[in-house]
Design a protein around this motif. Structure first.
Motif, PDB file in Angstrom:
ATOM      1  N   PRO A 141       0.940  -1.179   0.138  1.00 33.53           N
ATOM      2  CA  PRO A 141       0.015  -0.020   0.099  1.00 33.53           C
ATOM      3  C   PRO A 141       0.726   1.195  -0.092  1.00 33.53           C
ATOM      4  CG  PRO A 141      -0.874  -1.501   1.512  1.00 33.53           C
ATOM      5  CD  PRO A 141       0.328  -2.023   0.926  1.00 33.53           C
ATOM      6  N   ARG A 142       0.202   2.405  -0.729  1.00 27.64           N
ATOM      7  CA  ARG A 142       1.024   3.348  -0.922  1.00 27.64           C
ATOM      8  C   ARG A 142       1.348   4.126   0.463  1.00 27.64           C
ATOM      9  NH1 ARG A 142       5.206   5.529  -3.148  1.00 27.64           N
ATOM     10  NH2 ARG A 142       5.505   7.531  -2.283  1.00 27.64           N
ATOM     11  N   ASN A 143       0.627   4.103   1.403  1.00 25.62           N
ATOM     12  CA  ASN A 143       0.628   4.904   2.689  1.00 25.62           C
ATOM     13  C   ASN A 143       1.767   3.975   3.591  1.00 25.62           C
ATOM     14  OD1 ASN A 143      -1.055   2.694   3.054  1.00 25.62           O
ATOM     15  ND2 ASN A 143      -1.817   3.498   4.794  1.00 25.62           N
ATOM     16  N   VAL A 144       2.018   2.945   3.381  1.00 25.79           N
ATOM     17  CA  VAL A 144       2.956   2.141   4.080  1.00 25.79           C
ATOM     18  C   VAL A 144       4.339   2.588   3.648  1.00 25.79           C
ATOM     19  CG1 VAL A 144       4.020  -0.111   4.527  1.00 25.79           C
ATOM     20  CG2 VAL A 144       1.331   0.087   4.546  1.00 25.79           C
ATOM     21  N   MET A 145       4.553   2.549   2.088  1.00 20.73           N
ATOM     22  CA  MET A 145       5.753   3.091   1.833  1.00 20.73           C
ATOM     23  C   MET A 145       5.976   4.539   2.055  1.00 20.73           C
ATOM     24  SD  MET A 145       7.562   0.700   0.086  1.00 20.73           S
ATOM     25  CE  MET A 145       8.642   2.033  -0.507  1.00 20.73           C
ATOM     26  N   TRP A 321       6.583  -1.023  19.513  1.00 17.18           N
ATOM     27  CA  TRP A 321       6.368   0.358  19.445  1.00 17.18           C
ATOM     28  C   TRP A 321       5.063   0.471  18.398  1.00 17.18           C
ATOM     29  CZ3 TRP A 321       7.540   4.860  22.172  1.00 17.18           C
ATOM     30  CH2 TRP A 321       7.106   6.103  21.237  1.00 17.18           C
ATOM     31  N   VAL A 322       5.404  -0.091  17.241  1.00 17.97           N
ATOM     32  CA  VAL A 322       4.622   0.146  16.066  1.00 17.97           C
ATOM     33  C   VAL A 322       3.161  -0.462  15.995  1.00 17.97           C
ATOM     34  CG1 VAL A 322       4.519  -0.450  13.473  1.00 17.97           C
ATOM     35  CG2 VAL A 322       6.687   0.079  14.289  1.00 17.97           C
ATOM     36  N   PHE A 323       2.796  -1.341  16.606  1.00 22.88           N
ATOM     37  CA  PHE A 323       1.555  -1.907  16.726  1.00 22.88           C
ATOM     38  C   PHE A 323       0.729  -0.959  17.615  1.00 22.88           C
ATOM     39  CE2 PHE A 323       2.933  -5.798  14.584  1.00 22.88           C
ATOM     40  CZ  PHE A 323       1.666  -6.055  13.917  1.00 22.88           C
ATOM     41  N   PRO A 324       1.087  -0.645  18.892  1.00 25.53           N
ATOM     42  CA  PRO A 324       0.283   0.387  19.332  1.00 25.53           C
ATOM     43  C   PRO A 324       0.199   1.672  18.556  1.00 25.53           C
ATOM     44  CG  PRO A 324       1.683  -0.655  21.087  1.00 25.53           C
ATOM     45  CD  PRO A 324       2.162  -1.045  19.653  1.00 25.53           C
ATOM     46  N   GLY A 325       1.382   1.894  17.915  1.00 24.51           N
ATOM     47  CA  GLY A 325       1.458   3.335  17.221  1.00 24.51           C
ATOM     48  C   GLY A 325       0.109   3.240  16.063  1.00 24.51           C
ATOM     49  N   GLY A 326       0.107   2.016  15.329  1.00 24.48           N
ATOM     50  CA  GLY A 326      -0.775   2.132  14.046  1.00 24.48           C
ATOM     51  C   GLY A 326      -2.332   2.103  14.909  1.00 24.48           C
ATOM     52  N   LEU A 343      -4.922   2.190   8.600  1.00 26.85           N
ATOM     53  CA  LEU A 343      -3.762   1.392   8.780  1.00 26.85           C
ATOM     54  C   LEU A 343      -4.342  -0.163   9.338  1.00 26.85           C
ATOM     55  CD1 LEU A 343      -0.695   3.384   9.885  1.00 26.85           C
ATOM     56  CD2 LEU A 343      -1.008   2.230   7.538  1.00 26.85           C
ATOM     57  N   ASN A 344      -4.473  -1.250   8.564  1.00 30.10           N
ATOM     58  CA  ASN A 344      -4.927  -2.391   9.031  1.00 30.10           C
ATOM     59  C   ASN A 344      -3.729  -3.193   9.712  1.00 30.10           C
ATOM     60  OD1 ASN A 344      -3.440  -3.861   6.948  1.00 30.10           O
ATOM     61  ND2 ASN A 344      -5.291  -3.483   5.721  1.00 30.10           N
ATOM     62  N   VAL A 348       0.339  -2.328   9.250  1.00 39.49           N
ATOM     63  CA  VAL A 348       1.243  -2.475  10.480  1.00 39.49           C
ATOM     64  C   VAL A 348       2.367  -3.461  10.701  1.00 39.49           C
ATOM     65  CG1 VAL A 348       1.308  -2.095  12.860  1.00 39.49           C
ATOM     66  CG2 VAL A 348      -0.637  -1.149  11.735  1.00 39.49           C
ATOM     67  N   PHE A 349       2.215  -4.550  10.383  1.00 36.51           N
ATOM     68  CA  PHE A 349       3.037  -5.484  10.349  1.00 36.51           C
ATOM     69  C   PHE A 349       4.119  -5.302   9.413  1.00 36.51           C
ATOM     70  CE2 PHE A 349       5.057  -9.528   8.856  1.00 36.51           C
ATOM     71  CZ  PHE A 349       5.378 -10.174  10.127  1.00 36.51           C
ATOM     72  N   VAL A 350       3.714  -5.098   8.362  1.00 37.04           N
ATOM     73  CA  VAL A 350       4.953  -4.523   7.169  1.00 37.04           C
ATOM     74  C   VAL A 350       5.826  -3.464   7.577  1.00 37.04           C
ATOM     75  CG1 VAL A 350       5.159  -3.987   4.809  1.00 37.04           C
ATOM     76  CG2 VAL A 350       3.472  -5.433   5.295  1.00 37.04           C
ATOM     77  N   ILE A 351       5.213  -2.393   8.403  1.00 43.79           N
ATOM     78  CA  ILE A 351       6.081  -1.327   8.945  1.00 43.79           C
ATOM     79  C   ILE A 351       6.885  -1.863  10.061  1.00 43.79           C
ATOM     80  CG2 ILE A 351       6.036   0.839  10.089  1.00 43.79           C
ATOM     81  CD1 ILE A 351       3.167   1.341   8.808  1.00 43.79           C
ATOM     82  N   ALA A 352       6.487  -2.832  10.802  1.00 41.09           N
ATOM     83  CA  ALA A 352       7.128  -3.262  12.043  1.00 41.09           C
ATOM     84  C   ALA A 352       8.172  -4.056  11.668  1.00 41.09           C
ATOM     85  CB  ALA A 352       6.169  -3.999  12.956  1.00 41.09           C
TER      86      ALA A 352
END
Length: 528
Positions: A141-145, A321-326, A343-344, A348-352
């Motif tokens: 997804p574009r927002n992840v990138m 940090w990332v999952f609560p942040g999402g 952000l599903n 969030v997992f991809v970002i983490a």
């Protein structure tokens, strides 16, 4: 001596090019393959021992790579996602540095808390190139990138500030929290102002002076170095100077560059960033023999254990940090009724999981001085270097190689509205042309058939786009795949016919090359 050094540099560039080709064939991200290849090459008998100079990384490599990343970042996306980006680039860096500091302090004998923060500041920033190259050919997804790109622009600056203050604390034995906070704001804020000030001057040169494509391209190569060195000369953040200046000029690139300048600059920068990134990652792998040599005073099993534990800790800390942040980002967007993509948990997992470390971490570790202010050896310097190297290798290989697998298993889809927006843009551009011609060229359209045909062409373009939007064909993935494949086959047919003309020497070579370039641009647009 000069010839030997030049031969070594050319050999590295050749190796980077060939390994980049191999990475394309093997479908492996080239930073991963280059680091592993550097490791293997470093143990070949007769290969010269290469020591990476941190000043070379910070002065030669970092400014253009940051500038290229800033230039390719959408300011609109960056600003819309400033919340999650800042939480990753600032909050996560501090959270990671703190977590690593505590773990290292309690796990490693005689490892002070200040040295723990020094290590944490070194390994806290993920590498932008590693993540983007892994995700480049994958459906994300574009927002992840956008979040990952935005994070990579700022986290280097925040981690280097943590590194500097921790190093000062180790050297002097003093640390004042409020003073560090004030200094951080000054270092970052004035660095941003310096970058924007230089960007305004460069903007004026591009906009108001009679530059050529070659001069424009040369200025883009010089600008990041001026920004970085100016800010660092006055002891402010060169990283943020380059990032802020790059974003400023990128946002206004349509105003200052003609089409030929843009095409030339993009081509030059594509080659430059590939060679710089490739050289840096293969140099990372080549550092291992020297790093291993430095840990002779430690138990090898112990340092491996320290490095693996801290590597795992950096991954776990990012996930925590990332999952609560999402969840927080979705909550804020819902409360403020922002029209942003949710952000599903998969996104969030991809970002983490995109927390691969890279060159800034190793350069920071190498920048740790050999001695303290009293002349004694800097404690645990070789251990810090080894742990940093293992963290880079561990995260690059483990996360970099498994990320494509997780994307396939989770069936993460890229944004589906790009084709619709593309058609909407085509429709509006075509209707604008028709409206202009009806107003400005009404007499010529009535009297000259060539004007009439141009108007009819744009009317057809507008109708095709409007019909596709109305019919809802874009909702079908099968239609999109078939439609794109058909257009690519048409390009291939035209290219085959053009090659026949070239072999038969039917037309002037420069005309055939011009048509070939048109097909190249068209095919590039379709494959994008």
């Amino acid at each position: 001596m000069l010839q030997d050094n030049l031969l070594l540099i050319l050999s590295l560039l050749f190796a980077v090019s060939m390994l980049g080709l191999l990475s394309e064939k093997l479908k492996i991200s080239y930073p991963i393959l280059l680091v592993i290849s550097g490791l293997i090459i470093s143990f070949i008998p007769g290969v010269p021992f290469i020591v990476m100079d941190p000043n070379m990384v910070f002065i030669v490599f970092l400014p253009p790579l940051l500038y290229a990343a800033a230039w390719n970042t959408s300011w609109a996306d960056f600003w819309n996602l400033k919340g999650p980006i800042s939480r990753l680039a600032l909050g996560l860096v501090i959270f990671t540095a703190t977590g690593v500091a505590l773990i290292a302090h309690f796990m490693i004998p005689d490892f002070t808390l200040a040295m723990g923060f020094l290590l944490g500041g070194i390994i806290s920033p993920p590498d932008a190139v590693a993540a983007s190259s892994v995700l480049k050919n994958l459906k994300v997804p574009r927002n992840v990138m956008s979040i990952l790109e935005g994070e990579s622009l700022i986290n280097d600056a925040s981690s280097l500030v943590v590194f500097r203050f921790a190093l000062l604390s180790v050297l002097t034995g003093q640390f004042v929290f409020w003073r560090a906070g004030v200094d951080f704001i000054l270092v970052a804020g004035i660095g941003i102002l310096i970058g924007i000030a230089i960007a305004v001057i460069v903007y004026a040169i591009h906009r108001f002076l009679p530059t050529t494509p070659s001069i424009d391209t040369a200025l883009t190569l010089i600008t990041p170095y001026i920004m970085y060195l100016t800010a660092e000369h006055f002891h402010y953040s060169g990283v943020l100077a380059v990032v802020s200046g790059g974003l400023f000029l990128s946002y206004r690139s349509a105003e200052i560059f003609a089409y030929d300048s843009r095409l030339q600059a993009v081509t030059v920068w594509t080659v430059l960033t590939f060679l710089l990134n490739g050289t840096v990652f293969i140099l990372i792998g080549l550092q291992l023999p020297g790093i291993i040599k430095g840990i002779g005073n430690y138990s090898f099993s112990a340092v491996i254990m320290y490095a693996v534990v801290i590597s795992l800790a950096t991954i776990v800390i990012r996930i925590l940090w990332v999952f609560p942040g999402g969840l927080f980002t979705n909550f804020v967007n819902r409360k403020l009724k922002r029209k942003t993509v949710k952000l599903n948990w998969k996104s969030v997992f991809v970002i983490a999981w995109s927390g691969m470390r890279g060159v800034v971490s190793l350069a920071s570790a190498l920048a740790v001085p050999l001695t303290l202010t009293n002349g004694s050896a800097f404690p645990h310097r070789s251990l810090i270097l080894f742990i940093t190297f293992i963290v880079i290798l561990f995260t690059l290989v483990l996360q970099g190689l498994t990320l494509p697998f997780f994307l396939r298993v989770l069936k993460i889809e890229e944004d589906t509205n790009d084709e619709q927006q593309d058609l909407e843009i085509r429709f509006k551009l075509a209707t604008a042309v028709v409206a202009y011609m009806e107003t400005a060229c009404s007499k010529e359209i009535a009297e000259l058939s060539v004007f009439k045909r141009v108007k009819e062409r744009y009317e057809r373009m507008a109708k095709i786009a409007d019909d596709s939007l109305s019919a809802g064909e874009l909702s079908s993935p099968a239609f999109l795949k078939t439609y794109r494949q058909m257009l690519l086959e048409i390009i291939a047919v035209r290219r085959t016919e053009l090659n026949k003309m070239h072999k038969n020497k039917e037309y002037a070579d420069h005309l055939l090359r011009a048509k070939e370039q048109e097909l190249d641009f068209e095919e590039a647009r379709m494959r994008k």
